[in-house]
Design an enzyme around this catalytic site. Structure first.
Site, PDB file in Angstrom:
ATOM      1  N   SER A   1       0.817  -1.216   0.000  1.00 20.39           N
ATOM      2  CA  SER A   1       0.000   0.000   0.000  1.00 20.39           C
ATOM      3  C   SER A   1       0.847   1.260   0.000  1.00 20.39           C
ATOM      4  O   SER A   1       0.319   2.356  -0.184  1.00 20.39           O
ATOM      5  CB  SER A   1      -0.924   0.014   1.222  1.00 20.39           C
ATOM      6  OG  SER A   1      -0.154   0.037   2.421  1.00 20.39           O
TER       7      SER A   1
ATOM      8  N   HIS B   1      -2.420  -2.935  -6.059  1.00 17.10           N
ATOM      9  CA  HIS B   1      -2.864  -2.708  -4.692  1.00 17.10           C
ATOM     10  C   HIS B   1      -4.385  -2.786  -4.589  1.00 17.10           C
ATOM     11  O   HIS B   1      -5.100  -1.899  -5.063  1.00 17.10           O
ATOM     12  CB  HIS B   1      -2.371  -1.335  -4.200  1.00 17.10           C
ATOM     13  CG  HIS B   1      -2.854  -0.981  -2.824  1.00 17.10           C
ATOM     14  ND1 HIS B   1      -3.208   0.290  -2.453  1.00 17.10           N
ATOM     15  CD2 HIS B   1      -3.046  -1.764  -1.724  1.00 17.10           C
ATOM     16  CE1 HIS B   1      -3.603   0.291  -1.201  1.00 17.10           C
ATOM     17  NE2 HIS B   1      -3.506  -0.952  -0.736  1.00 17.10           N
TER      18      HIS B   1
ATOM     19  N   GLU C   1      -5.225   0.031  -7.281  1.00 21.15           N
ATOM     20  CA  GLU C   1      -4.167   0.919  -7.742  1.00 21.15           C
ATOM     21  C   GLU C   1      -3.121   0.108  -8.499  1.00 21.15           C
ATOM     22  O   GLU C   1      -2.583  -0.869  -7.963  1.00 21.15           O
ATOM     23  CB  GLU C   1      -3.498   1.628  -6.559  1.00 21.15           C
ATOM     24  CG  GLU C   1      -4.386   2.664  -5.876  1.00 21.15           C
ATOM     25  CD  GLU C   1      -3.680   3.352  -4.717  1.00 21.15           C
ATOM     26  OE1 GLU C   1      -3.719   4.588  -4.654  1.00 21.15           O
ATOM     27  OE2 GLU C   1      -3.094   2.639  -3.874  1.00 21.15           O
TER      28      GLU C   1
ATOM     29  N   ASN D   1      -3.289   6.472  -0.155  1.00 22.69           N
ATOM     30  CA  ASN D   1      -2.640   6.626   1.150  1.00 22.69           C
ATOM     31  C   ASN D   1      -1.827   7.903   1.240  1.00 22.69           C
ATOM     32  O   ASN D   1      -1.689   8.491   2.318  1.00 22.69           O
ATOM     33  CB  ASN D   1      -1.750   5.410   1.450  1.00 22.69           C
ATOM     34  CG  ASN D   1      -2.548   4.244   1.992  1.00 22.69           C
ATOM     35  OD1 ASN D   1      -3.678   4.414   2.449  1.00 22.69           O
ATOM     36  ND2 ASN D   1      -1.991   3.062   1.938  1.00 22.69           N
TER      37      ASN D   1
END
Length: 502
Positions: free
Chosen positions: A121, A142, A154, A192
């Site tokens: 991540s 991801h 992702e 993130n």
């Protein structure tokens, strides 16, 4: 021609890995699930059986379909069984050394044409790829937890990723019923990187005493429409996980915005990690205290309102309907509100300079109306406790949720929101993610009502730029200075950043 990836390996069958294995098995592909030992393998089998079993119980799968899905998954403790896999995805703990060792082994075991993918991540895909003999065939894929439910994937490419591979993996994600976004290899990728900057900022505001935990959560949930407040979300993610992602971001950016807030470090060190330990920013399992009924602000008769325009007129009407006498003054001449019992200065900027111009400065508080249901109440160093309490009650009488905060630039909502939007513009300016992918990532990955660039257009580029200038003037934090692209677009008269970005 796009690769089809008929046989897929998944290494690591914790909650995330088992979920990824289920997603591929549901798509009709053969899946080889690998764990370190028999105990972990049985635990992974349990994850798969329980997840698909819940789908059966909810009527989303038949028992026959469940058996077919589970029948497509071969479980093993031997990585050698991955020799014929077209794609192998790792879902092991977020420790770089563990991943590098694993990828070196996969590189040895898997056929030369196989793609090796990491579900990391936030860690560097480039660093993982560098330990293999096939860095062009290593990519980030991801998934978001729970993988069978969350739509976002992702896809992370590096500077050495083979041409077309990112497109093939994105097509694969779409074949799984997912929505892919593509980004370059930057710490935290899209979701993130934006999310943790915002969550960490909330911790900084809490530590600085700008507002309390419950007020900050209420401001962002009820005022902005986010699914939950930052501290509730931090507890759900896990404070240890959040701390580690912030560390990864800080190591790459050296931006103080990403340096984990001391309160986060303190809670993690104490083992208070959020929901999974029963206590983090909140304590779980305790009976919530009853919400007190709004008092009637009995000591207030006359309410002064400083500010002009429709907002002041609307507030005056609401105050009058609630049984109080409103008195409105433009900020240039405060004489009309000089003797009011409380004075509300409509603003999202510090209001102490208005307070010192009144005969009773202790009676003034800032008021920032957010959406239809929240009002931020800013107390200056001169505001009396009686005034703060009276305005709190008055806001409740007006059917809004009061958010009590200090007299700081942009108060709570705009301070958190504008800095987050600035981060999104910085991401766009850097060129490693498109405007559409940035917005899609935050909508699907975090459940936000709109993406950051959509929010920026809705609020107005100039309003956000000016708010960021106020934040920078207040805090002198480089991350709050408007990104050059935003400044240039405002200067050029561009009204939509999404239209500019195409």
């Amino acid at each position: 021609m796009a690769q089809t990836f008929e046989t897929v390996g998944v290494v690591g069958l914790g909650t995330m890995g088992a979920g990824i294995a289920e997603v591929f098995a549901r798509s009709g592909r053969r899946v080889i699930g690998v764990e370190a030992d028999d105990v972990a393998l049985e635990r992974g089998r349990g994850h798969l059986e329980r997840s698909t079993g819940r789908a059966v119980a909810k009527g989303k799968l038949t028992e026959d379909a469940q058996r077919e899905i589970l029948g497509r998954v071969t479980l093993t403790t031997s990585r050698a069984d991955l020799a014929d896999a077209d794609l192998v995805i790792e879902a092991i703990p977020e420790i770089m050394e563990f991943k590098r060792v694993l990828f070196a082994d996969l590189d040895r075991v898997c056929k030369p044409s196989a793609v090796l993918a990491t579900n990391t991540s936030s860690l560097s895909v480039t660093a993982i790829a560098a330990g293999t003999s096939r860095p062009g065939r290593v990519i980030g894929m991801h998934f978001f937890n729970p993988a069978p439910v969350m739509k976002l994937v992702e896809v992370i490419h590096t500077v050495v990723t083979d041409d077309g591979l990112a497109d093939d993996i994105a097509a694969l994600a779409r074949s799984l019923g997912k929505t892919p976004i593509t980004a370059g290899d930057r710490a935290g990728f899209v979701v993130n990187r934006l999310l943790l900057g915002y969550l960490n900022h909330a911790c900084v505001l809490l530590e600085a005493g700008v507002a309390g935990r419950d007020d900050i959560d209420a401001a962002m949930k009820l005022g902005v429409g986010l699914p939950m407040g930052p501290f509730t979300l931090l507890d759900l993610i896990g404070l240890d996980t959040s701390y580690e992602v912030c560390e990864v971001l800080f190591r790459e950016t050296r931006d103080r915005r990403h340096a984990p807030a001391p309160v986060l470090r303190e809670l993690v060190t104490a083992g208070l990690l959020g929901r999974k330990t029963g206590r983090g920013f909140y304590s779980y399992g305790e009976v919530a205290p009853a919400t007190p009924e709004a008092r009637q602000a009995a000591s207030v008769s006359t309410v002064g309102i400083v500010g002009g325009g429709p907002e002041a007129a609307t507030l005056a009407t609401a105050v009058e309907r609630a049984g109080f006498k409103p008195v409105v003054a433009e900020s240039a001449d405060l004489t009309p509100v000089g003797d009011a019992d409380v004075v509300l200065a409509l603003s999202d900027r510090p209001v102490v300079e208005l307070a010192v111009r009144l005969p009773h400065p202790e009676r003034l508080a800032g008021l920032h109306l957010v959406g239809d249901g929240v009002a931020e109440v800013a107390s200056t160093v001169l505001t009396s406790p009686e005034t703060t309490a009276a305005v709190h009650d008055l806001v409740q009488i007006l059917d809004r949720t009061p958010v009590m905060c200090g007299d700081r630039a942009e108060f709570v909502v705009n301070a958190l929101l504008y800095a987050y939007l600035n981060d999104a513009v910085r991401m766009l300016e850097s060129g490693y993610a498109s405007a559409g992918d940035i917005d899609t990532g935050m909508r699907l990955g975090c459940g936000y009502p709109a993406g950051p660039l959509e929010m920026l257009d809705a609020i107005g580029l100039e309003a956000v730029r000016d708010g960021l200038r106020a934040l920078y003037a207040e805090y002198r934090e480089p991350a709050f200075a408007p990104v050059p692209l935003l400044d240039q677009l405002v200067t050029a008269g561009v009204r939509s950043i999404r239209e500019y970005a195409g």
